[in-house]
Design a protein around this motif. Structure first.
Motif, mmCIF file in Angstrom:
data_model
loop_
_atom_site.group_PDB
_atom_site.id
_atom_site.type_symbol
_atom_site.label_atom_id
_atom_site.label_comp_id
_atom_site.label_asym_id
_atom_site.label_seq_id
_atom_site.Cartn_x
_atom_site.Cartn_y
_atom_site.Cartn_z
ATOM 1 N N LYS A 148 0.835 -1.217 0.000
ATOM 2 C CA LYS A 148 0.000 0.000 0.000
ATOM 3 C C LYS A 148 0.861 1.254 0.000
ATOM 4 C CE LYS A 148 -3.889 0.244 -0.111
ATOM 5 N NZ LYS A 148 -4.699 0.232 -1.365
ATOM 6 N N GLU A 151 1.999 1.780 -3.466
ATOM 7 C CA GLU A 151 0.875 2.265 -4.268
ATOM 8 C C GLU A 151 0.688 3.771 -4.032
ATOM 9 O OE1 GLU A 151 -2.873 -0.147 -4.192
ATOM 10 O OE2 GLU A 151 -3.752 1.731 -3.483
ATOM 11 N N ARG A 185 -5.086 -1.386 -5.304
ATOM 12 C CA ARG A 185 -5.810 -0.690 -6.362
ATOM 13 C C ARG A 185 -4.976 -0.671 -7.645
ATOM 14 N NH1 ARG A 185 -5.815 4.429 -4.214
ATOM 15 N NH2 ARG A 185 -7.169 5.202 -5.877
#
Lengths: 265, 366
Positions: A148, A151, A185
């Protein structure tokens, strides 16, 4: 119905769509011609090449020249050999000019023996390179929090390891990969550790967007045939994931487990 | 790079490596010993199969190639087995800057991107500053520059690293202190402990890779291999950012002037190399042109992953017309690069000249 799935299922990285979900490493092959035949057989559109192996002092490098001649191929130079973020960033710039590609696979493994990625240096290099406009694909430990964080700093994908580079131990990190995929994502691409097409299929079934394979193909008895087998497995795994894999569970109890609540009607 | 000086035991780390080499069995040592002692008639083929599989798994089909560049044959050392020892009568010379440039250019034209610079023990003619200047010169031409010279201080190794030296090769020669004292007759090299600590000093200073080895033939080969194995393991543990490679220099029984007291046969040498590969599957293993073509061809890819080729062990051997000068040791494999690479390719192996890039040299290099 299934064709529909195939037709609208491109892998998008850095704004570019790829039909193939099998990425190839170019090291460890017997020679460049075997490597190129494997690339062809795999139907790969994205290959990684180590800057340290590219002869940039001479024209006509045996590794780079055939790759550059394939205009349909996107090169993703990697920074293998770097021990620090600073070294990786410097290498990324040199490699970008050499390969004419915005893609970079950030690979920082300070221990040259087990080649485990350095989470701290990888994060720092990825942050700088993403800021500078590279399409950053970091090779990383299978750490859901780090995924994360990468990201958030603008990486185009994360590339957690299935198991150690060259180990052929498959998806030893499967439980962590599940968490990474659940939260991500951006595309999650398993890099390193896959020995067989079955393991690649399993990675795609798990929800990985793609896999990167090198050793298993390069050291196979027939590398092009193995590349083709991996490509088929990747397609099968992806199709199964998209089609919806049946869930397994305990057999149902013969009498209702909530019967004791019935008196409330 | 994070500064690792903050680890409390740092000042004693180099000594700890030396101590562990002597006192602490390394992980996997029992298996290593069992492989060294196995009956080759029964087990060597099995060992070879396992070693080849592990080599492919970790190194693929690549064989990395390098060439030695002898800068000088001046030496203050008294190694009884060496052609360059101080009491040998042959003429001494060193390469001057223009000659080094010519040698490097000749090697570059041959395709090399990795050079190993060699000198003897410290002399006024070939001292630290001479070596440092040549490291700088080589780093301007070659991507990878390594050094095989005398043991140095941490500060000196740090200067070498800053000048572009990425690797140091330093053999203990023999890990047996009694044998060591016998064959190293005078000079600073008599200091066994100082030499044993030197590889750790190099890594402490930020040199990236260290090459270790025992000069096989000086003492019991099994004891030497075990000590070498412990030395490798101790260095890998204390200097985890560093690469350790192992070489297998062997005193050839037929080489003139010195009869090795504990000669090692081809089979024994192969067994030692295979045992190292099986127990240290990701460690580069090196074999030089001291060995015969047949042995080198057989061991390439079977454990060996790094080889010298077309070596000249005389000073000025690459760019100047062949003269009958005395080398440090007799080259047994005299094949040229094209012939050697053709052999590798025929075996399905890939000769690799460049496996490093100058882009990775430490920031702020001289």
């Amino acid at each position: 119905m299934l064709n529909d799935i195939d037709n609208h299922d491109a892998l998008v990285l850095g704004g570019q769509a790829f039909a193939s979900r099998l990425l190839l490493g170019t090291g460890k092959f017997a020679d460049a011609s075997v490597m190129m035949r494997a690339v062809q057989a795999a139907g790969t559109q994205l290959v990684t090449v180590a800057l340290r192996r590219c002869d940039r002092d001479r024209p006509h490098d045996a590794l780079l020249e055939p790759l550059l001649s394939r205009k349909d191929l996107v090169l993703m130079p990697n920074t293998s050999g770097a021990r620090t973020a600073a070294e990786a960033v410097r290498a990324a710039y040199i490699a970008r000019d050499l390969c004419g590609s915005r893609f970079v696979k950030v690979e920082i493994h300070p221990n040259p023996h087990h080649l485990m990625p350095d989470a701290i240096e990888t994060y720092e290099a990825a942050r700088q390179l993403a800021r500078d406009g590279f399409v950053v694909m970091p090779y990383m430990p299978a750490d859901p929090v780090l995924a994360k964080r990468l990201e958030e700093v603008g990486c185009a994908s994360v590339m957690p390891l299935g198991s150690a580079i060259g180990s052929g131990q498959g998806l030893a990190t499967a439980e962590l990969l599940r968490l990474i995929i659940r939260d991500a994502r951006i595309p999650v691409i398993v890099d390193a550790g896959l020995r067989s097409p079955a393991q690649a299929a399993a990675a795609l079934e798990l929800g990985c967007a793609a896999v990167l394979v090198n050793t298993a193909i390069a050291v196979a008895g027939d590398p092009p045939a193995m590349a083709e087998a991996f490509a088929q497995a990747v397609q099968a795994g992806r199709k199964a994931f998209r089609a919806g894999i049946m869930t397994t569970g305990e057999a149902s109890a013969t009498s209702p487990l909530t019967a004791f609540l019935r008196h409330e009607g | 790079m994070p500064d690792h000086q903050d680890i409390a035991d740092r000042p004693t780390a180099t000594a700890a490596v030396a101590t562990e080499t002597w006192t602490r069995p390394a992980p996997g040592e029992a298996q290593f010993l069992a492989l060294l002692r196995a009956d080759p008639a029964r087990e060597l083929e099995n060992m070879a199969r396992r070693a080849q599989q592990l080599t492919r798994q970790h190194f693929g089909r690549a064989i990395t190639l390098y060439a030695p560049l002898y800068l000088a044959n001046f030496c203050s050392g008294g190694c009884a087995y060496c052609g360059f020892a101080a009491d040998r009568p042959h003429p001494r010379r060193r390469l001057e800057p223009a000659e080094v440039t010519a040698e490097l250019a000749a090697m570059k034209a041959m395709g090399f991107e990795q050079v190993l610079l060699l000198t003897g023990e410290r002399t006024p003619q070939a001292d630290f500053d001479y070596l440092l200047a040549n490291v700088r010169a080589a780093a301007r031409v070659m991507h990878e520059v390594t050094v095989e010279a005398f043991p140095m201080t941490v500060a000196e190794y740090r200067q070498l690293a800053a000048a572009g030296c990425t690797g140091v090769t330093l053999y203990q020669e023999t890990y047996d202190p009694v044998s060591y004292a016998q064959w190293h007759r005078w000079g600073p090299k008599r200091d066994y402990a100082a030499r044993l600590e030197a590889p750790a000093r190099a890594l402490e200073a930020g040199i990236r890779t260290i090459g270790l080895g025992a000069l096989l033939g000086l003492a019991d080969p099994i004891s030497e291999a075990v000590a070498l194995y412990r030395h490798v393991c101790a260095l890998q543990k204390h200097y985890w950012r560093s690469g350790v490679s192992v070489s297998f220099p062997r005193l050839r029984p037929e080489a003139g002037g010195f009869t090795p007291p504990a000669p090692v046969s081809d089979t024994q040498l192969a067994q030692i190399i295979l045992a190292f590969r099986i127990c240290l599957p990701d460690t580069p293993l090196v074999l030089s042109t001291r060995e015969s073509p047949a042995l080198r061809d057989g061991l390439a890819g079977l454990g060996i992953t790094r080889m010298s080729v077309a070596s000249r062990t005389t000073v000025g051997g690459y760019s100047q017309a062949a003269v009958h000068a005395t080398g440090q040791f007799a080259v047994s494999d005299e094949r040229d690069i094209a012939t050697f690479c053709a052999m590798l390719r025929q075996q399905g192996l890939d000769p690799v000249f460049k496996n490093w890039d100058a882009a990775y040299r430490v920031a702020g290099e001289a």
